[in-house]
Design a protein around this motif. Structure first.
Motif, PDB file in Angstrom:
ATOM      1  N   ALA A 101     -10.339  -1.588  -2.506  1.00 43.85           N
ATOM      2  CA  ALA A 101      -8.883  -2.135  -3.423  1.00 43.85           C
ATOM      3  C   ALA A 101      -7.866  -1.181  -1.870  1.00 43.85           C
ATOM      4  N   GLY A 102      -8.041   0.073  -1.667  1.00 43.70           N
ATOM      5  CA  GLY A 102      -6.556   0.623  -0.286  1.00 43.70           C
ATOM      6  C   GLY A 102      -7.690  -0.218   1.127  1.00 43.70           C
ATOM      7  N   LEU A 103      -8.435  -0.151   1.082  1.00 45.50           N
ATOM      8  CA  LEU A 103      -8.438  -1.790   2.569  1.00 45.50           C
ATOM      9  C   LEU A 103      -7.678  -2.861   2.857  1.00 45.50           C
ATOM     10  N   ALA A 104      -8.051  -3.333   1.627  1.00 45.92           N
ATOM     11  CA  ALA A 104      -6.383  -4.496   1.133  1.00 45.92           C
ATOM     12  C   ALA A 104      -5.454  -4.023   1.261  1.00 45.92           C
ATOM     13  N   GLY A 105      -4.877  -2.874   0.333  1.00 45.80           N
ATOM     14  CA  GLY A 105      -3.771  -2.710   0.203  1.00 45.80           C
ATOM     15  C   GLY A 105      -3.176  -2.031   1.424  1.00 45.80           C
ATOM     16  N   PHE A 106      -3.532  -1.048   2.434  1.00 46.93           N
ATOM     17  CA  PHE A 106      -3.318  -0.570   3.514  1.00 46.93           C
ATOM     18  C   PHE A 106      -3.266  -1.493   4.767  1.00 46.93           C
ATOM     19  N   SER A 107      -3.839  -2.926   4.449  1.00 46.66           N
ATOM     20  CA  SER A 107      -3.975  -3.525   5.278  1.00 46.66           C
ATOM     21  C   SER A 107      -2.785  -3.868   5.562  1.00 46.66           C
ATOM     22  N   VAL A 108      -2.283  -4.538   4.511  1.00 47.15           N
ATOM     23  CA  VAL A 108      -1.164  -5.086   4.403  1.00 47.15           C
ATOM     24  C   VAL A 108      -0.098  -4.453   5.042  1.00 47.15           C
ATOM     25  N   THR A 109      -0.358  -3.247   4.483  1.00 43.44           N
ATOM     26  CA  THR A 109       1.161  -2.246   4.756  1.00 43.44           C
ATOM     27  C   THR A 109       1.343  -2.169   6.266  1.00 43.44           C
ATOM     28  N   GLY A 110      -0.143  -1.827   6.670  1.00 44.13           N
ATOM     29  CA  GLY A 110       0.043  -1.522   8.181  1.00 44.13           C
ATOM     30  C   GLY A 110       0.079  -3.133   9.089  1.00 44.13           C
ATOM     31  N   LEU A 111       0.148  -3.630   8.927  1.00 42.81           N
ATOM     32  CA  LEU A 111      -0.062  -5.140   9.322  1.00 42.81           C
ATOM     33  C   LEU A 111       2.181  -5.864   9.308  1.00 42.81           C
ATOM     34  N   PHE A 112       2.514  -5.137   7.669  1.00 39.72           N
ATOM     35  CA  PHE A 112       3.597  -6.219   7.273  1.00 39.72           C
ATOM     36  C   PHE A 112       4.786  -4.778   8.820  1.00 39.72           C
ATOM     37  N   THR A 113       4.307  -3.623   8.150  1.00 37.99           N
ATOM     38  CA  THR A 113       5.307  -2.753   9.180  1.00 37.99           C
ATOM     39  C   THR A 113       4.869  -2.612  10.586  1.00 37.99           C
ATOM     40  N   SER A 114       4.138  -2.923  11.054  1.00 38.25           N
ATOM     41  CA  SER A 114       4.144  -2.571  12.812  1.00 38.25           C
ATOM     42  C   SER A 114       4.638  -4.364  13.265  1.00 38.25           C
ATOM     43  N   LEU A 115       4.560  -5.356  12.499  1.00 37.25           N
ATOM     44  CA  LEU A 115       4.736  -6.234  12.789  1.00 37.25           C
ATOM     45  C   LEU A 115       5.987  -7.328  12.225  1.00 37.25           C
ATOM     46  N   VAL A 116       6.889  -6.190  11.368  1.00 41.26           N
ATOM     47  CA  VAL A 116       8.038  -6.979  11.194  1.00 41.26           C
ATOM     48  C   VAL A 116       9.116  -6.413  11.776  1.00 41.26           C
ATOM     49  N   PRO A 117       9.484  -5.738  12.912  1.00 39.33           N
ATOM     50  CA  PRO A 117      10.219  -5.442  14.272  1.00 39.33           C
ATOM     51  C   PRO A 117      10.438  -6.955  14.897  1.00 39.33           C
ATOM     52  N   ALA A 118       9.098  -6.679  15.132  1.00 41.31           N
ATOM     53  CA  ALA A 118       8.756  -7.581  16.148  1.00 41.31           C
ATOM     54  C   ALA A 118       8.772  -9.337  16.171  1.00 41.31           C
ATOM     55  N   ILE A 119       8.901  -9.251  14.272  1.00 40.32           N
ATOM     56  CA  ILE A 119       9.318 -10.829  14.348  1.00 40.32           C
ATOM     57  C   ILE A 119      10.545 -11.166  13.841  1.00 40.32           C
ATOM     58  N   MET A 120      11.296  -9.643  13.575  1.00 40.37           N
ATOM     59  CA  MET A 120      12.859 -10.569  12.783  1.00 40.37           C
ATOM     60  C   MET A 120      13.801 -10.803  14.106  1.00 40.37           C
ATOM     61  N   ARG A 121      13.033  -9.794  15.671  1.00 41.74           N
ATOM     62  CA  ARG A 121      14.004  -9.294  16.600  1.00 41.74           C
ATOM     63  C   ARG A 121      14.061 -10.820  17.503  1.00 41.74           C
ATOM     64  N   GLN A 122      12.131 -11.149  17.715  1.00 40.91           N
ATOM     65  CA  GLN A 122      12.034 -12.425  18.428  1.00 40.91           C
ATOM     66  C   GLN A 122      11.952 -13.372  17.871  1.00 40.91           C
ATOM     67  N   VAL A 123      11.406 -13.236  16.675  1.00 43.86           N
ATOM     68  CA  VAL A 123      11.295 -14.863  15.757  1.00 43.86           C
ATOM     69  C   VAL A 123      12.844 -15.019  15.488  1.00 43.86           C
ATOM     70  N   MET A 124      13.692 -14.537  14.412  1.00 47.81           N
ATOM     71  CA  MET A 124      14.285 -14.624  13.428  1.00 47.81           C
ATOM     72  C   MET A 124      15.978 -14.618  13.878  1.00 47.81           C
ATOM     73  N   GLY A 125      15.634 -13.834  15.305  1.00 46.94           N
ATOM     74  CA  GLY A 125      16.671 -13.443  15.346  1.00 46.94           C
ATOM     75  C   GLY A 125      17.455 -12.275  14.822  1.00 46.94           C
ATOM     76  N   HIS A 126      16.779 -11.096  14.250  1.00 48.91           N
ATOM     77  CA  HIS A 126      18.009 -10.423  13.972  1.00 48.91           C
ATOM     78  C   HIS A 126      17.881  -9.176  14.137  1.00 48.91           C
ATOM     79  N   ALA A 127      18.356  -8.697  15.102  1.00 41.41           N
ATOM     80  CA  ALA A 127      18.040  -7.015  16.359  1.00 41.41           C
ATOM     81  C   ALA A 127      19.397  -5.502  15.675  1.00 41.41           C
ATOM     82  N   GLY A 128      19.795  -6.368  14.738  1.00 37.86           N
ATOM     83  CA  GLY A 128      19.842  -4.661  13.860  1.00 37.86           C
ATOM     84  C   GLY A 128      18.878  -3.647  13.055  1.00 37.86           C
ATOM     85  N   GLY A 129      18.975  -3.141  13.566  1.00 43.02           N
ATOM     86  CA  GLY A 129      18.005  -1.405  13.609  1.00 43.02           C
ATOM     87  C   GLY A 129      18.061  -2.035  11.830  1.00 43.02           C
ATOM     88  N   LEU A 130      19.691  -1.439  10.976  1.00 42.11           N
ATOM     89  CA  LEU A 130      19.413  -1.619  10.018  1.00 42.11           C
ATOM     90  C   LEU A 130      19.220  -2.162   8.821  1.00 42.11           C
TER      91      LEU A 130
END
Length: 407
Positions: free
Chosen positions: A229-258
């Protein structure tokens, strides 16, 4: 290893008689984990200042994961031999050294060294902190001790990006101030650990060494489904935390760090909700429910990338966090309860080795893929892959459970 008899042991545990000791250890654990995710919203600023691309960000994350796993393997069981307090203090010291390097460095090499040492800090604290919180719990908190320990871990991970996002967007010294704040918090955490009693009975002749990847027979039953189960759950955690900054800046136009930090916090807040919810679900269904919610969360993540909708990204983070929390709490509680008294920290560390491997592999794969295939295609592909992992984890756990019931 069997429990050391009282006449052959030294440093008998000073079981905390006041609930304050329990909470002081939990807060110190949380503060340490804040530092491990503190740089997440700052990587874009580092990239602008130092001129490196997404592949270097991946390497920075990879060396952090290597530090965590190395520490878990090398010293994961040492607190069973030396005591919880010395190892907690060592984890805090590593966190402080990492923060100082972040403050002083102006190169990619410095970032790599700082993240490696931050990984050492997380590796030391993860196994030791979890067990120390559980052991320090007063009687009325015994049933919730595992929740407090895992929630301290997850909340610390979530607060790191929020703190750095706030300081980098609204306060001076944007790349450095968060680490100054964290150093102050680490000093307070050190004072807290010095003020509490030891919670484990130490052997007269400690045996220190590299932790072999083996498990006591009593733990193997709950360990396998928890790891799957950890294989699935922590894969999601790694994917989300690594992608969110780039997705929000490049795809959604939200550059604010907060805002970026707040969205990442949603995932970890969801994890705490899932951990609290797990006791309301019958034990045989906990992992299945957790994996199902994970699949829904990853589906929302993929749709948010395709549609550039922030609300779908937030929903995906919340659902993914709840699913991860369900599987994390259920697995961790079962493994911690089954572990022999003298091997609790070592067994807990072994489980976290699986978790951190699960979290790091998708991040490394995404970092390598983005320069070749682009952010959109890479993110959508790996969202689908992680959803498939959750499906396979759910099926595998049912097979393991069926075999166990027939044995």
């Amino acid at each position: 290893m069997t429990r050391t008899p009282p006449h052959a042991a030294t440093g008998a545990p000073d079981q905390p008689s006041h609930p304050a000791s329990f909470w002081l250890i939990a807060v110190a654990f949380l503060i340490t984990m804040v530092g491990t995710t503190l740089p997440t919203p700052l990587y874009a600023l580092y990239q602008q200042h130092l001129g490196f691309g997404p592949t270097w960000v991946t390497l920075i994350f990879a060396i952090y994961a290597a530090g965590v796993i190395s520490a878990l393997l090398a010293v994961g069981s040492w607190s069973d031999q030396l005591g919880r307090r010395p190892m907690l203090l060592a984890g805090l010291a590593m966190g402080a050294i990492s923060a100082v390097i972040f403050l002083c460095t102006d190169s990619i090499g410095g970032l790599l060294i700082a993240r490696l040492i931050s990984g050492f800090s997380a590796g030391i604290m993860t196994g030791t902190g979890t067990v120390a919180v559980i052991e320090a719990a007063p009687k009325r908190w015994q049933n919730s001790a595992t929740l407090v320990a895992t929630a301290a871990n997850m909340l610390g991970l979530g607060l790191g990006p929020l703190l750095a996002g706030f300081t980098s967007q609204f306060l001076p010294w944007p790349v450095h101030l968060a680490f100054v704040v964290h150093l102050v918090l680490l000093l307070a955490a050190t004072a807290a650990i010095l003020a509490v009693g030891e919670t484990v009975q130490r052997p007269a002749k400690p045996r220190l060494g590299f932790q072999r990847p083996s498990l006591p027979a009593a733990v193997r039953g709950p360990f396998v489904p928890a790891a799957i189960a950890g294989l699935a759950g922590f894969s999601v955690t790694g994917l989300f935390t690594s992608l969110v900054p780039a997705i929000m800046r490049q795809v959604m136009g939200h550059a604010g760090g907060l805002v970026i930090g707040a969205v990442i916090l949603v995932l970890f807040a969801g994890s705490i909700v899932g951990q609290a919810w797990v006791r309301r679900i019958r034990e045989a269904a906990q992992m299945t429910v957790g994996c199902t919610v994970l699949i829904l969360g990853v589906a929302c993540l993929g749709l948010s990338i395709a549609s550039a909708q922030l609300w779908l990204l937030v929903l995906g983070g919340a659902l993914s966090g709840i699913g991860q929390g369900l599987t994390f709490r259920a697995g961790m509680g079962a493994v911690a309860n089954a572990a022999p008294v003298g091997q609790k920290a070592g067994v807990t560390s072994a489980l976290f080795i699986v978790y951190y491997l699960s979290m790091s592999v998708p991040v490394i794969a995404v970092g390598v893929s983005i320069p070749v295939f682009g952010l959109h295609h890479s993110a959508e592909f790996f969202s689908a892959v992680v959803a498939l992992i959750a499906v396979l984890a759910m099926l595998s756990m049912n097979i393991v459970r069926a075999r166990a019931s027939n044995a």
